[in-house]
Motif scaffolding. Structure first.
Motif, short mmCIF file in Angstrom:
data_model
loop_
_atom_site.label_atom_id
_atom_site.label_comp_id
_atom_site.label_asym_id
_atom_site.label_seq_id
_atom_site.Cartn_x
_atom_site.Cartn_y
_atom_site.Cartn_z
N ALA A 39 -22.63 -67.66 6.03
CA ALA A 39 -23.39 -68.34 4.98
C ALA A 39 -23.34 -67.56 3.68
CB ALA A 39 -24.85 -68.51 5.43
N ALA B 152 -18.48 -70.22 4.21
CA ALA B 152 -19.72 -70.73 3.63
C ALA B 152 -19.85 -72.23 3.82
CB ALA B 152 -19.79 -70.37 2.15
N THR C 133 -23.98 -67.05 -1.87
CA THR C 133 -22.59 -67.02 -1.42
C THR C 133 -21.69 -66.41 -2.48
OG1 THR C 133 -22.93 -68.99 -0.06
CG2 THR C 133 -20.66 -68.45 -0.65
N SER D 147 -29.70 -67.62 0.86
CA SER D 147 -28.33 -67.14 1.04
C SER D 147 -27.52 -67.32 -0.24
CB SER D 147 -27.65 -67.90 2.20
OG SER D 147 -28.32 -67.67 3.40
N GLY E 34 -20.71 -66.02 2.72
CA GLY E 34 -19.34 -66.05 2.26
C GLY E 34 -18.44 -64.98 2.85
#
Length: 411
Positions: A323, A379, A209, A207, A325
């Protein structure tokens, strides 16, 4: 996360948990796979009725249960002749046949005896109802996890509520994806002391962000990822979009998913004249979905309670979007407020309120500082509360507890 031990290795002495589900696995059941594939203290054997998408969801050990043919009843010729031809009372007032041996729909008891697991984890409540007698015949400990619609599914069928109460009685523990679902299960008769929270596990290794910024050209991308079903609030969204596009005419509502409401939704988009503002992408794989999250500015999820009382747990796609953002605009529905704090990582409005939904969306789009703050908050909060490693550990703690509860008390 620590490296997993090879389940096929003779050195793997971890206890076995059977993960039982009707279909292993539908594409939208990614969160179930994450749990099964990331166990650390247990190793799993999957039991399923149907094996699908094997390349997408590989496992080391899997049994496709065999559907059993009901044995022919052994009849009593003299009684049949007496009732049918002598006193002419047919059908007879009492049973005159008997089964040769107990009948079960699948060979689950035999497979359980073969693998001798420490525990069975049944995924989805209606499957626990279906497997209940077979689990009882096996005699070992088992738990069931509820994920959303299975909390209310089939309760309109005669006798189903009593069967579910038997599940609540005999399962060592009953898990659910959100506190709101736990409350509903207690309302349906599950003892409070058996209920445990089973948060969706979200991996963060892949992930990336991004703190979101307003697009200079006004081409906002508002993303929703879900099945196209009534509880997802799709038609409430269209009413809200009619208001929002008056301020941002280049705005795009990007809908990732498919389902039975698709045709009606497409017709409603055309009727509203929003074809230029709606992108319907269909079902996307995880990589494609992450790309849409990277391109997006806001995640949208206005869930609402349906006439059949279908409600969300905590939507998996929403957590994955956070996650990455993406700030959230969603409703005060089901388990959503357990993951989203209004003003910190998103904005929450009442269900079925297109005016308030539009106002929340316009507030985020019109305030760059708020957009950035909610993006950072999303996040941070999802990593704190829904990390894969911590949530799998919590699940395995439930396994430990269930096994312990099933042990006889030493007197």
């Amino acid at each position: 996360m620590a490296a997993k031990v090879d389940p096929a290795s003779e050195a793997d002495e971890r206890p076995v948990v059977v993960s039982a589900c009707g279909t292993f696995l539908k594409p939208e059941m990614q969160s179930v796979y994450r749990q099964i594939d990331n166990l650390q203290r247990y190793r799993t054997v999957v039991f399923t009725e149907q094996h699908q998408n094997a390349e997408m969801f590989p496992v080391d050990a899997l049994e496709v249960m065999t559907k059993q043919v009901r044995p022919r009843l052994k009849g009593n010729f003299l009684l049949r002749f007496w009732y049918k031809h002598v006193i002419k009372q047919w059908p007879p007032p009492r049973p005159i046949n008997r089964e040769v041996k107990p009948y079960y729909p699948y060979d689950m008891p035999d497979l359980l005896a073969k693998h001798d697991p420490a525990l069975v984890h049944v995924y989805y409540g209606h499957k626990a109802v279906k497997y209940h007698e077979m689990l009882h015949a096996w005699g070992g400990p088992w738990i069931v996890s509820f994920h959303g619609v299975d909390v209310v599914k089939f309760f309109d069928q005669e006798g189903y509520a009593d069967k579910m109460k038997a599940v609540f009685r005999d399962a060592q523990l009953v898990l659910a994806r959100s506190r709101s679902l736990l409350d509903k299960l207690e309302e349906l008769g599950c003892p409070r002391e058996k209920l445990r929270l089973n948060n969706t596990p979200i991996p963060f290794d892949d992930s990336q962000t991004f703190v979101r910024e307003a697009p200079e050209d006004g081409q906002w991308r508002i993303v929703q990822a879900s099945r196209l079903i009534p509880k997802k609030g799709l038609f409430t969204t269209l009413e809200a979009l009619k208001v929002m596009v008056t301020e941002w005419p280049r705005l795009k509502f990007v809908l990732c998913g498919d389902g039975p409401s698709r045709e009606a939704f497409e017709a409603a988009v055309a009727e509203a004249g929003l074809q230029e503002n709606v992108e319907l992408l269909g079902w996307l794989n995880q990589e494609q979905l992450r790309d849409e999250f990277r391109r997006g500015h806001v995640f949208w999820h206005p869930s609402e309670l349906t006439e059949t009382e279908d409600q969300e747990g905590v939507p998996n796609a929403m957590l994955e979007a956070m996650a990455a953002g993406l700030p959230v605009v969603a409703t005060l529905h089901g388990g959503i407020p357990e993951a989203v704090t209004d003003g910190k990582d998103g904005l929450l409005v009442p269900e079925k309120s297109p005016g308030e939904l539009a106002a929340a969306g316009m507030r985020v789009l019109g305030d760059p500082a708020l957009l950035a703050d909610l993006s950072r908050g999303a996040a941070e909060s999802v990593r704190k509360n829904f990390g894969l490693e911590s949530q799998v550990a919590v699940l395995e703690d439930c396994y430990d507890e269930a096994v312990q509860l099933a042990r006889p008390v030493e007197g």
